[in-house]
Motif scaffolding. Sequence first.
Motif, PDB file in Angstrom:
ATOM      1  N   ALA A 186       0.846  -1.191   0.000  1.00 43.16           N
ATOM      2  CA  ALA A 186       0.000   0.000   0.000  1.00 43.16           C
ATOM      3  C   ALA A 186       0.884   1.245   0.000  1.00 43.16           C
ATOM      4  O   ALA A 186       0.518   2.269   0.533  1.00 43.16           O
ATOM      5  CB  ALA A 186      -0.907  -0.017   1.215  1.00 43.16           C
ATOM      6  N   ALA A 187       2.065   1.123  -0.606  1.00 43.52           N
ATOM      7  CA  ALA A 187       3.023   2.227  -0.599  1.00 43.52           C
ATOM      8  C   ALA A 187       2.923   3.050  -1.882  1.00 43.52           C
ATOM      9  O   ALA A 187       2.578   2.540  -2.942  1.00 43.52           O
ATOM     10  CB  ALA A 187       4.442   1.692  -0.448  1.00 43.52           C
ATOM     11  N   PRO A 211      -0.198  -0.594  18.310  1.00 39.80           N
ATOM     12  CA  PRO A 211      -0.417  -2.017  18.020  1.00 39.80           C
ATOM     13  C   PRO A 211      -0.395  -2.270  16.510  1.00 39.80           C
ATOM     14  O   PRO A 211      -0.934  -1.489  15.724  1.00 39.80           O
ATOM     15  CB  PRO A 211      -1.794  -2.285  18.618  1.00 39.80           C
ATOM     16  CG  PRO A 211      -1.886  -1.302  19.757  1.00 39.80           C
ATOM     17  CD  PRO A 211      -1.195  -0.057  19.237  1.00 39.80           C
ATOM     18  N   GLY A 212       0.277  -3.342  16.120  1.00 40.45           N
ATOM     19  CA  GLY A 212       0.412  -3.679  14.709  1.00 40.45           C
ATOM     20  C   GLY A 212       1.647  -3.098  14.063  1.00 40.45           C
ATOM     21  O   GLY A 212       1.857  -3.251  12.856  1.00 40.45           O
ATOM     22  N   ALA A 213       2.502  -2.436  14.853  1.00 43.42           N
ATOM     23  CA  ALA A 213       3.714  -1.820  14.290  1.00 43.42           C
ATOM     24  C   ALA A 213       4.603  -2.851  13.611  1.00 43.42           C
ATOM     25  O   ALA A 213       5.229  -2.554  12.594  1.00 43.42           O
ATOM     26  CB  ALA A 213       4.488  -1.073  15.381  1.00 43.42           C
ATOM     27  N   ASP A 214       4.648  -4.068  14.142  1.00 45.87           N
ATOM     28  CA  ASP A 214       5.491  -5.099  13.531  1.00 45.87           C
ATOM     29  C   ASP A 214       5.035  -5.425  12.111  1.00 45.87           C
ATOM     30  O   ASP A 214       5.854  -5.565  11.199  1.00 45.87           O
ATOM     31  CB  ASP A 214       5.541  -6.351  14.389  1.00 45.87           C
ATOM     32  CG  ASP A 214       4.164  -6.950  14.663  1.00 45.87           C
ATOM     33  OD1 ASP A 214       3.143  -6.218  14.657  1.00 45.87           O
ATOM     34  OD2 ASP A 214       4.105  -8.171  14.926  1.00 45.87           O
ATOM     35  N   LYS A 215       3.727  -5.489  11.904  1.00 40.63           N
ATOM     36  CA  LYS A 215       3.207  -5.755  10.554  1.00 40.63           C
ATOM     37  C   LYS A 215       3.467  -4.572   9.622  1.00 40.63           C
ATOM     38  O   LYS A 215       3.817  -4.741   8.460  1.00 40.63           O
ATOM     39  CB  LYS A 215       1.718  -6.082  10.621  1.00 40.63           C
ATOM     40  CG  LYS A 215       1.433  -7.427  11.247  1.00 40.63           C
ATOM     41  CD  LYS A 215      -0.048  -7.749  11.199  1.00 40.63           C
ATOM     42  CE  LYS A 215      -0.320  -9.139  11.701  1.00 40.63           C
ATOM     43  NZ  LYS A 215      -0.388  -9.285  13.120  1.00 40.63           N
ATOM     44  N   ARG A 216       3.282  -3.365  10.153  1.00 43.75           N
ATOM     45  CA  ARG A 216       3.568  -2.176   9.345  1.00 43.75           C
ATOM     46  C   ARG A 216       5.051  -2.131   8.968  1.00 43.75           C
ATOM     47  O   ARG A 216       5.399  -1.749   7.853  1.00 43.75           O
ATOM     48  CB  ARG A 216       3.158  -0.906  10.096  1.00 43.75           C
ATOM     49  CG  ARG A 216       1.656  -0.709  10.181  1.00 43.75           C
ATOM     50  CD  ARG A 216       1.273   0.658  10.740  1.00 43.75           C
ATOM     51  NE  ARG A 216       1.670   0.858  12.128  1.00 43.75           N
ATOM     52  CZ  ARG A 216       0.999   0.397  13.177  1.00 43.75           C
ATOM     53  NH1 ARG A 216      -0.105  -0.306  13.009  1.00 43.75           N
ATOM     54  NH2 ARG A 216       1.420   0.653  14.406  1.00 43.75           N
ATOM     55  N   PHE A 217       5.912  -2.530   9.886  1.00 45.43           N
ATOM     56  CA  PHE A 217       7.340  -2.530   9.608  1.00 45.43           C
ATOM     57  C   PHE A 217       7.673  -3.512   8.483  1.00 45.43           C
ATOM     58  O   PHE A 217       8.457  -3.195   7.582  1.00 45.43           O
ATOM     59  CB  PHE A 217       8.126  -2.868  10.877  1.00 45.43           C
ATOM     60  CG  PHE A 217       9.611  -2.759  10.716  1.00 45.43           C
ATOM     61  CD1 PHE A 217      10.216  -1.530  10.497  1.00 45.43           C
ATOM     62  CD2 PHE A 217      10.413  -3.887  10.794  1.00 45.43           C
ATOM     63  CE1 PHE A 217      11.594  -1.428  10.355  1.00 45.43           C
ATOM     64  CE2 PHE A 217      11.785  -3.793  10.657  1.00 45.43           C
ATOM     65  CZ  PHE A 217      12.384  -2.560  10.438  1.00 45.43           C
ATOM     66  N   TRP A 242       0.613   3.662   3.526  1.00 41.79           N
ATOM     67  CA  TRP A 242      -0.684   4.144   4.014  1.00 41.79           C
ATOM     68  C   TRP A 242      -1.477   2.996   4.596  1.00 41.79           C
ATOM     69  O   TRP A 242      -1.422   1.873   4.091  1.00 41.79           O
ATOM     70  CB  TRP A 242      -1.466   4.789   2.865  1.00 41.79           C
ATOM     71  CG  TRP A 242      -0.696   5.894   2.212  1.00 41.79           C
ATOM     72  CD1 TRP A 242       0.042   5.812   1.069  1.00 41.79           C
ATOM     73  CD2 TRP A 242      -0.554   7.233   2.674  1.00 41.79           C
ATOM     74  NE1 TRP A 242       0.631   7.020   0.793  1.00 41.79           N
ATOM     75  CE2 TRP A 242       0.291   7.914   1.769  1.00 41.79           C
ATOM     76  CE3 TRP A 242      -1.045   7.921   3.782  1.00 41.79           C
ATOM     77  CZ2 TRP A 242       0.636   9.243   1.930  1.00 41.79           C
ATOM     78  CZ3 TRP A 242      -0.702   9.247   3.947  1.00 41.79           C
ATOM     79  CH2 TRP A 242       0.127   9.902   3.022  1.00 41.79           C
ATOM     80  N   ASP A 243      -2.265   3.275   5.649  1.00 45.52           N
ATOM     81  CA  ASP A 243      -3.127   2.240   6.204  1.00 45.52           C
ATOM     82  C   ASP A 243      -4.485   2.301   5.507  1.00 45.52           C
ATOM     83  O   ASP A 243      -4.703   3.101   4.589  1.00 45.52           O
ATOM     84  CB  ASP A 243      -3.229   2.354   7.728  1.00 45.52           C
ATOM     85  CG  ASP A 243      -3.922   3.632   8.202  1.00 45.52           C
ATOM     86  OD1 ASP A 243      -4.622   4.288   7.396  1.00 45.52           O
ATOM     87  OD2 ASP A 243      -3.770   3.972   9.382  1.00 45.52           O
ATOM     88  N   GLN A 244      -5.401   1.466   5.951  1.00 43.32           N
ATOM     89  CA  GLN A 244      -6.712   1.375   5.298  1.00 43.32           C
ATOM     90  C   GLN A 244      -7.541   2.639   5.452  1.00 43.32           C
ATOM     91  O   GLN A 244      -8.465   2.875   4.675  1.00 43.32           O
ATOM     92  CB  GLN A 244      -7.485   0.183   5.851  1.00 43.32           C
ATOM     93  CG  GLN A 244      -6.822  -1.136   5.519  1.00 43.32           C
ATOM     94  CD  GLN A 244      -7.474  -2.303   6.222  1.00 43.32           C
ATOM     95  OE1 GLN A 244      -8.306  -2.138   7.110  1.00 43.32           O
ATOM     96  NE2 GLN A 244      -7.091  -3.512   5.825  1.00 43.32           N
ATOM     97  N   ASP A 245      -7.222   3.458   6.438  1.00 45.36           N
ATOM     98  CA  ASP A 245      -7.957   4.707   6.660  1.00 45.36           C
ATOM     99  C   ASP A 245      -7.288   5.894   5.971  1.00 45.36           C
ATOM    100  O   ASP A 245      -7.581   7.039   6.296  1.00 45.36           O
ATOM    101  CB  ASP A 245      -8.071   5.001   8.155  1.00 45.36           C
ATOM    102  CG  ASP A 245      -8.826   3.921   8.900  1.00 45.36           C
ATOM    103  OD1 ASP A 245      -9.721   3.298   8.292  1.00 45.36           O
ATOM    104  OD2 ASP A 245      -8.510   3.688  10.081  1.00 45.36           O
TER     105      ASP A 245
END
Length: 174
Positions: free
Chosen positions: A13-14, A100-106, A64-67
């Motif tokens: 999503a980059a 929360p979820g920083a590991d997945k974002r990384f 970018w995240d889903q929002d």
Amino acid sequence: MALPVGAQTIASAASRYSALPADERQEAEDACRELAEELYPGLDLSGEIRTVTARSLGDTALLWDQDSRLAGFAVCHWGPASEAGGGCCFAKFAAVRPAPGADKRFGALLDACAMVAREAGMPNVLAGVNLAREEAYRQMVARGFRTMIQGVTMHRPNEPGYSSPGLFVLDDWR
């Protein structure tokens, strides 16, 4: 640490800062500053982001995240005229939102760095990580990154800054 970039396609999503219309670049810089402020008060990479693009030294990956909120960013250099040198896409600074979820974002941000490297024709991704950010280091090792150079950072005063467990940040103090 370095990782050879494979030919695999990675869904991400980059986007890239340089691909944004001029009127959207300021919004992206503001979002990067807001995220960096969460890591360390006063941290602002806007000047670096603009300079890298203006001088054709690289680009900034925006995750970018889903929002449609900025989840992470990576200021990348490439080529012999930059700090990366030849054959490398160097993540000079990269970070994800500390929540929360920083590991997945990384993980997604590392994928975005690989995407930028492939698009720039660079065979390797180079990134620095402080071992105080153990989770980031372990994720990089699990993905195949290998140590190329070891260094020591000394802070004055002796404070951790944004080098602490739970933060997923890449930086380099060469």
